[in-house]
Design a protein around this motif. Structure first.
Motif, PDB file in Angstrom:
ATOM      1  N   ASP A 152       0.866  -1.176   0.000  1.00  0.00           N
ATOM      2  CA  ASP A 152       0.000   0.000   0.000  1.00  0.00           C
ATOM      3  C   ASP A 152       0.904   1.228   0.000  1.00  0.00           C
ATOM      4  O   ASP A 152       1.865   1.299   0.779  1.00  0.00           O
ATOM      5  CB  ASP A 152      -0.902   0.008   1.230  1.00  0.00           C
ATOM      6  N   THR A 153       0.609   2.187  -0.867  1.00  0.00           N
ATOM      7  CA  THR A 153       1.456   3.375  -0.948  1.00  0.00           C
ATOM      8  C   THR A 153       0.614   4.603  -1.240  1.00  0.00           C
ATOM      9  O   THR A 153      -0.442   4.511  -1.876  1.00  0.00           O
ATOM     10  CB  THR A 153       2.538   3.219  -2.035  1.00  0.00           C
ATOM     11  N   GLU A 154       1.100   5.754  -0.768  1.00  0.00           N
ATOM     12  CA  GLU A 154       0.453   7.038  -1.007  1.00  0.00           C
ATOM     13  C   GLU A 154       1.516   8.065  -1.385  1.00  0.00           C
ATOM     14  O   GLU A 154       2.622   8.053  -0.836  1.00  0.00           O
ATOM     15  CB  GLU A 154      -0.309   7.519   0.234  1.00  0.00           C
ATOM     16  N   LEU A 155       1.166   8.939  -2.312  1.00  0.00           N
ATOM     17  CA  LEU A 155       2.081   9.973  -2.785  1.00  0.00           C
ATOM     18  C   LEU A 155       1.302  11.270  -2.951  1.00  0.00           C
ATOM     19  O   LEU A 155       0.257  11.298  -3.598  1.00  0.00           O
ATOM     20  CB  LEU A 155       2.703   9.572  -4.129  1.00  0.00           C
ATOM     21  N   THR A 156       1.812  12.351  -2.358  1.00  0.00           N
ATOM     22  CA  THR A 156       1.167  13.663  -2.451  1.00  0.00           C
ATOM     23  C   THR A 156       2.183  14.677  -2.966  1.00  0.00           C
ATOM     24  O   THR A 156       3.320  14.725  -2.482  1.00  0.00           O
ATOM     25  CB  THR A 156       0.632  14.118  -1.084  1.00  0.00           C
ATOM     26  N   ILE A 157       1.753  15.479  -3.940  1.00  0.00           N
ATOM     27  CA  ILE A 157       2.610  16.527  -4.496  1.00  0.00           C
ATOM     28  C   ILE A 157       1.842  17.846  -4.505  1.00  0.00           C
ATOM     29  O   ILE A 157       0.704  17.903  -4.987  1.00  0.00           O
ATOM     30  CB  ILE A 157       3.070  16.189  -5.928  1.00  0.00           C
ATOM     31  N   ASP A 158       2.464  18.867  -3.968  1.00  0.00           N
ATOM     32  CA  ASP A 158       1.901  20.214  -3.962  1.00  0.00           C
ATOM     33  C   ASP A 158       2.960  21.127  -4.574  1.00  0.00           C
ATOM     34  O   ASP A 158       4.069  21.252  -4.051  1.00  0.00           O
ATOM     35  CB  ASP A 158       1.569  20.644  -2.536  1.00  0.00           C
ATOM     36  N   SER A 159       2.620  21.766  -5.701  1.00  0.00           N
ATOM     37  CA  SER A 159       3.635  22.550  -6.393  1.00  0.00           C
ATOM     38  C   SER A 159       3.061  23.857  -6.919  1.00  0.00           C
ATOM     39  O   SER A 159       1.865  23.955  -7.219  1.00  0.00           O
ATOM     40  CB  SER A 159       4.249  21.766  -7.558  1.00  0.00           C
ATOM     41  N   ASP A 204      -2.871  13.815  -5.501  1.00  0.00           N
ATOM     42  CA  ASP A 204      -2.834  12.744  -4.498  1.00  0.00           C
ATOM     43  C   ASP A 204      -2.955  11.411  -5.219  1.00  0.00           C
ATOM     44  O   ASP A 204      -3.799  11.250  -6.118  1.00  0.00           O
ATOM     45  CB  ASP A 204      -3.976  12.896  -3.498  1.00  0.00           C
ATOM     46  N   TYR A 205      -2.123  10.475  -4.808  1.00  0.00           N
ATOM     47  CA  TYR A 205      -2.118   9.160  -5.437  1.00  0.00           C
ATOM     48  C   TYR A 205      -2.125   8.077  -4.360  1.00  0.00           C
ATOM     49  O   TYR A 205      -1.378   8.151  -3.378  1.00  0.00           O
ATOM     50  CB  TYR A 205      -0.884   8.998  -6.322  1.00  0.00           C
ATOM     51  N   GLU A 206      -2.976   7.073  -4.537  1.00  0.00           N
ATOM     52  CA  GLU A 206      -3.037   5.925  -3.644  1.00  0.00           C
ATOM     53  C   GLU A 206      -3.002   4.658  -4.490  1.00  0.00           C
ATOM     54  O   GLU A 206      -3.602   4.599  -5.565  1.00  0.00           O
ATOM     55  CB  GLU A 206      -4.323   5.942  -2.813  1.00  0.00           C
ATOM     56  N   GLN A 207      -2.310   3.654  -3.992  1.00  0.00           N
ATOM     57  CA  GLN A 207      -2.173   2.410  -4.752  1.00  0.00           C
ATOM     58  C   GLN A 207      -2.117   1.224  -3.794  1.00  0.00           C
ATOM     59  O   GLN A 207      -1.419   1.268  -2.778  1.00  0.00           O
ATOM     60  CB  GLN A 207      -0.895   2.458  -5.599  1.00  0.00           C
ATOM     61  N   GLN A 208      -2.862   0.180  -4.122  1.00  0.00           N
ATOM     62  CA  GLN A 208      -2.774  -1.096  -3.416  1.00  0.00           C
ATOM     63  C   GLN A 208      -2.499  -2.189  -4.445  1.00  0.00           C
ATOM     64  O   GLN A 208      -3.064  -2.166  -5.547  1.00  0.00           O
ATOM     65  CB  GLN A 208      -4.079  -1.421  -2.664  1.00  0.00           C
ATOM     66  N   SER A 209      -1.630  -3.111  -4.093  1.00  0.00           N
ATOM     67  CA  SER A 209      -1.287  -4.180  -5.036  1.00  0.00           C
ATOM     68  C   SER A 209      -1.001  -5.469  -4.286  1.00  0.00           C
ATOM     69  O   SER A 209      -0.651  -5.461  -3.094  1.00  0.00           O
ATOM     70  CB  SER A 209      -0.065  -3.788  -5.888  1.00  0.00           C
ATOM     71  N   TYR A 236      -1.498 -11.209 -10.369  1.00  0.00           N
ATOM     72  CA  TYR A 236      -1.219  -9.853  -9.895  1.00  0.00           C
ATOM     73  C   TYR A 236      -2.516  -9.062  -9.857  1.00  0.00           C
ATOM     74  O   TYR A 236      -3.349  -9.148 -10.775  1.00  0.00           O
ATOM     75  CB  TYR A 236      -0.206  -9.171 -10.818  1.00  0.00           C
ATOM     76  N   PHE A 237      -2.680  -8.269  -8.784  1.00  0.00           N
ATOM     77  CA  PHE A 237      -3.875  -7.449  -8.607  1.00  0.00           C
ATOM     78  C   PHE A 237      -3.435  -6.031  -8.251  1.00  0.00           C
ATOM     79  O   PHE A 237      -2.514  -5.837  -7.444  1.00  0.00           O
ATOM     80  CB  PHE A 237      -4.768  -8.013  -7.491  1.00  0.00           C
ATOM     81  N   PHE A 238      -4.126  -5.054  -8.849  1.00  0.00           N
ATOM     82  CA  PHE A 238      -3.696  -3.655  -8.720  1.00  0.00           C
ATOM     83  C   PHE A 238      -4.922  -2.759  -8.675  1.00  0.00           C
ATOM     84  O   PHE A 238      -5.865  -2.917  -9.450  1.00  0.00           O
ATOM     85  CB  PHE A 238      -2.805  -3.287  -9.911  1.00  0.00           C
ATOM     86  N   ASP A 239      -4.899  -1.795  -7.748  1.00  0.00           N
ATOM     87  CA  ASP A 239      -5.983  -0.821  -7.650  1.00  0.00           C
ATOM     88  C   ASP A 239      -5.366   0.520  -7.268  1.00  0.00           C
ATOM     89  O   ASP A 239      -4.525   0.590  -6.363  1.00  0.00           O
ATOM     90  CB  ASP A 239      -7.004  -1.259  -6.600  1.00  0.00           C
ATOM     91  N   SER A 240      -5.767   1.599  -7.970  1.00  0.00           N
ATOM     92  CA  SER A 240      -5.193   2.905  -7.659  1.00  0.00           C
ATOM     93  C   SER A 240      -6.238   3.998  -7.848  1.00  0.00           C
ATOM     94  O   SER A 240      -7.234   3.838  -8.565  1.00  0.00           O
ATOM     95  CB  SER A 240      -3.981   3.199  -8.549  1.00  0.00           C
ATOM     96  N   ARG A 241      -5.967   5.121  -7.191  1.00  0.00           N
ATOM     97  CA  ARG A 241      -6.813   6.308  -7.306  1.00  0.00           C
ATOM     98  C   ARG A 241      -5.895   7.523  -7.396  1.00  0.00           C
ATOM     99  O   ARG A 241      -5.025   7.717  -6.547  1.00  0.00           O
ATOM    100  CB  ARG A 241      -7.734   6.443  -6.093  1.00  0.00           C
ATOM    101  N   PHE A 242      -6.088   8.316  -8.449  1.00  0.00           N
ATOM    102  CA  PHE A 242      -5.269   9.509  -8.671  1.00  0.00           C
ATOM    103  C   PHE A 242      -6.179  10.710  -8.856  1.00  0.00           C
ATOM    104  O   PHE A 242      -7.102  10.694  -9.675  1.00  0.00           O
ATOM    105  CB  PHE A 242      -4.392   9.332  -9.915  1.00  0.00           C
TER     106      PHE A 242
END
Length: 800
Positions: free
Chosen positions: A334-341, A360-365, A391-397
């Motif tokens: 599980d991972t999350e990535l946030t960028i503010d620029s 904002d990005y979230e990913q589960q695999s 392999y299973f992958f789900d993300s929200r951007f």
């Protein structure tokens, strides 16, 4: 030949196989050296096929770089080792968010976040689907594997150009620690360290951290700051549990925070009218892209955070029926990535427009796979090794983009640049009338129009949900002791659902007056909800490998891959939001061998890749549209060697890449802005951007005893050939080939428990541009990104 080997990395060096080999100065097996009284090249073991194998037994083109080599050359990221790897190119030395990586001429422009990267990124067996992860967690590295060509069979979608497969250090059997401090001029300080080992028979731990503080080289003369100042700190925790003799469980947590001034672009090729206009704001404005000088009026910044949690379970099941050993691996992440620029969109001292992007990005695999070996298949052959899995992958951007008119935007409207942008014709001129009005009343115009314009901005909102699944299988079948066949296949299914909208906001909108920023960018309001696309893909692979003897073999490999389609994340008008997937097929043939009692490793390969529906960004005079080119083809050669010479202190390593990447068919390609905004050209048969014709490295290393210590001295000659850096092949984006020299000298213990290193990169201080792009508001002018100038560094490392 199918025996899985224990990983034994070079004490210091870079190693590779197929088309690449070791660049290690002392890639010598200590055990073999002691027992035989001679030097030998270390065996390199990689996981390029999801199982541990000797690199020389893998029939694909890859390069494996040890973490020790990265630390030796002062690398703080993957971009610093790219010059040592043939046909691999990074578009920026310093950008923490917009990493563009090209392998064999192919990559994805990150300026529109709708694109997935063509080069996949895998770290500790977790696939990350955003290019911004390339700068995350790049510390405490054990090895980096660079796999060229489509890797769709085992690594899945969005690996159409290749994969960076990174492995970090974990708990060792005995407690150990290492620490390194690196001081660089221009001012940069980095700290990196890790400590860990087995605490009990069933529990181990490793803690690692990195801290980087970089002043940067790009001076903003308007704000009196460094526009590429950069700070990053990150930590990693690995916990290893051994609940039984044949089961291991590794829990990993990684966090990283990055803060940077942004972004590192310089103005180039300003015409007289643009120069006169900008001198109203900065009398010293200039357009030399080689002097590390910018002039922005906005305090641009980028803040990025990421957090990743993963769990890997490895179960050695053992013999099952006809299988000699069956192994199961389960990886959950599980991972999350946030960028503010915020960036100065016009890259000038005039306050014309500000670009703000928050994402904002979230990913589960999850990946479940089984591997094992058998004596034969249906009674045929002398050995079989296989891997099969799901392999299973789900993300929200989600992303929100705002382009806001500045206080000087009204004054800009009284320029020929604005007239050209609105009319779409770069040759249009007011005959000096607008310029005269502007120069006569620039301050008054800015004051009046700034108050009248007020809060005027264009807002783009984008939401993307991805759901994907895949099953895959690959088998390495030794038909005889000399002839091996490796078939593989992957079936993938993916669904994308997106919402995309754009609208102008201003204080005069209620009166029916169009918003100025929306008008200037030729944007229109739109709102598209529930955009959906489903895709399926079959990615096969087939390799033939023949061993001439125990030390050399030849191979022939065919592989296919794909990158999924999607929806434009930064459309100004809402038209043509969707774009199709791209596909690639590669055939490569190679030789790899070891000679002279394993003191020379020489590998070479040739390849051809055919791309269909190539995904590209086309500059429309204001921003970038997403579209598909028709087709492209890349042909080339990759070769390298490492030689432990008869003169025992001297090791020589080198590499060569030849690249011919062209559009096969691209009849409606965007033309340079100088041909008119939104004009087209036929690029069929023309070279692709970011595809250097040649790349090469040559590294002699000398190791000598000095007062009982080991002294090592290395010199690197690095070359990159001619290339374009913009997709429209604008002549102004053409870069001549260049050479750079790096060198380092270290002294320390023979067992490398400590070492002091002095070194430098680009020692001749070559002035080189990495990228040239069109500006947004000044047609015919460009933004240039300069490669790093001369750097010298000193580092001190300890290990115990």
């Amino acid at each position: 030949m199918l025996t899985v080997n224990t990983v034994r990395w070079c004490a210091l060096g870079l190693a590779s196989c197929v088309a690449q080999t070791s660049l290690a100065a002392d890639a010598v097996s200590g055990h073999n050296a002691e027992s035989s009284g001679r030097r030998m090249l270390e065996e390199v073991v990689v996981s390029a096929q999801k199982v541990e194998q000797s690199s020389q037994d893998v029939p694909i083109s890859l390069t494996a770089v040890s973490g020790d080599f990265m630390r030796e050359v002062g690398a703080t990221g993957l971009q610093d080792i790219a010059p040592y790897i043939p046909n691999v190119r990074f578009s920026s030395d310093t950008d923490p968010a917009l990493a563009q990586i090209n392998i064999r001429g192919f990559g994805s422009n990150p300026l529109n976040s709708a694109f997935d990267s063509s080069v996949g990124f895998v770290q500790d067996e977790v696939f990350f689907n955003r290019p911004s992860y390339y700068n995350e967690g790049m510390f405490d590295i054990a090895r980096v594997e660079v796999l060229r060509g489509p890797q769709g069979t085992l690594f899945g979608k969005n690996t159409i150009a290749g994969v960076f497969n990174v492995t970090t250090k974990g708990p060792t059997e005995e407690f150990s620690a290492d620490f390194r401090v690196n001081k660089t001029d221009p001012d940069e300080v980095s700290y990196e360290g890790g400590i860990g080992g087995m605490v009990t028979d069933w529990f181990g731990v490793r803690v690692a951290a990195q801290d980087i503080s970089r002043d940067g080289q790009l001076h903003n003369q308007f704000l009196n700051r460094q526009d590429d100042e950069h700070e990053q700190n990150a930590q990693r925790l690995k916990l290893l549990f051994l609940p039984s003799e044949n089961v291991s469980v590794e829990l990993m947590a990684v966090t990283s925070e990055t803060s940077a001034n942004y972004w590192g672009l310089q103005l180039m090729n300003l015409d007289e009218g643009t120069t006169d206009f900008l001198k109203n704001y900065d009398p010293n404005i200039e357009d030399d892209p080689y002097n590390f000088t910018s002039s922005y009026d906005q305090d641009g910044f980028l803040d990025k955070t990421s957090d990743t949690l993963s769990l890997k379970t490895d179960w050695d099941i053992g013999p099952v029926g006809a299988l000699n050993n069956l192994n199961m691996v389960l990886v959950l992440a599980d991972t999350e990535l946030t960028i503010d620029s915020l960036v100065d969109l016009d890259t000038s001292p005039a306050n014309l427009a500000i670009l703000e992007v928050v994402s904002d990005y979230e990913q589960q695999s999850a990946e479940l796979r089984f591997s094992g070996t058998a004596d034969n298949l249906f009674g045929i052959g002398s050995g079989v090794e296989f891997v099969v899995g799901a392999y299973f992958f789900d993300s929200r951007f989600s992303q929100q983009t705002q382009i806001t008119a500045g206080s000087d935007f009204g004054a800009y409207l009284l320029t020929d640049d604005a007239l050209q942008l609105v009319s779409g014709q770069t040759s249009v001129s007011s005959g000096g009338l607008l310029g005269g009005l502007n120069l006569a009343g620039i301050g008054l115009i800015s004051d009046i129009t700034g108050a009248a314009i007020g809060d005027d901005y264009l807002q783009l909102d984008y939401l993307l949900n991805v759901d994907a699944q895949a099953i895959f299988a690959q088998m390495t079948w030794a038909l005889t002791d000399q002839f091996i066949i490796t078939p593989g296949i992957r079936f993938s299914r993916e669904q994308k659902v997106a919402d995309a909208s754009g609208a102008g906001f201003c204080q005069t909108a209620a009166l029916g007056t169009p918003c100025l920023m929306e008008l200037a960018l030729s944007a229109e309001d739109y709102d598209e909800r529930g955009l959906s696309r489903k895709e399926t893909d079959v990615s096969p692979k087939l390799s033939f490998q023949y061993y001439l003897n125990s030390d050399s073999n030849v191979f022939l490999t065919y592989s296919r891959g794909y990158k999924s389609g999607g929806f434009n994340a930064s459309s100004f008008g809402g038209e043509d939001l969707g774009f199709d997937p791209e596909e690639a097929a590669t055939i490569e043939a190679g030789f790899k061998g070891e000679f002279f009692d394993n003191t020379l490793r020489l590998n070479a390969g040739v390849y051809q890749t055919q791309f269909d529906n190539l995904q590209v960004l086309a500059f429309n005079g204001a921003f970038f549209d997403v579209t598909n080119a028709a087709s492209a083809i890349s042909r080339g050669l990759e070769m390298d060697f490492v030689w432990l010479t008869p003169f025992e202190p001297l090791t020589i390593a080198g590499s060569l890449g030849l690249l011919d990447a062209k559009y096969d068919s691209y009849p409606n390609a965007p033309a340079p802005v100088t041909s008119g905004l939104n004009s087209n050209q036929d690029l069929s048969g023309k070279r692709i951007a970011f595809a250097p014709e040649q790349s090469a490295s040559f590294t002699p290393t000398l190791t000598l005893p000095v007062f009982g210590l080991a002294m090592r001295a290395s010199v690197d000659y690095l070359y990159q050939g001619n290339q374009f850096t913009d997709g429209d092949l604008d002549p102004n984006s053409y870069l001549e080939g260049f050479s750079q020299i790096s060198a380092r000298i270290s002294i320390g213990a023979w067992d490398q428990r400590w070492a002091l290193t002095l070194g430098g990169s680009n020692l001749t201080d070559e002035k080189v541009l990495n990228q040239v792009l069109d500006t947004v508001f000044f047609p015919g002018s460009y933004n240039a990104r300069q490669k790093s100038g001369r750097k010298v560094f000193a580092s001190l490392s300890f290990a115990w």
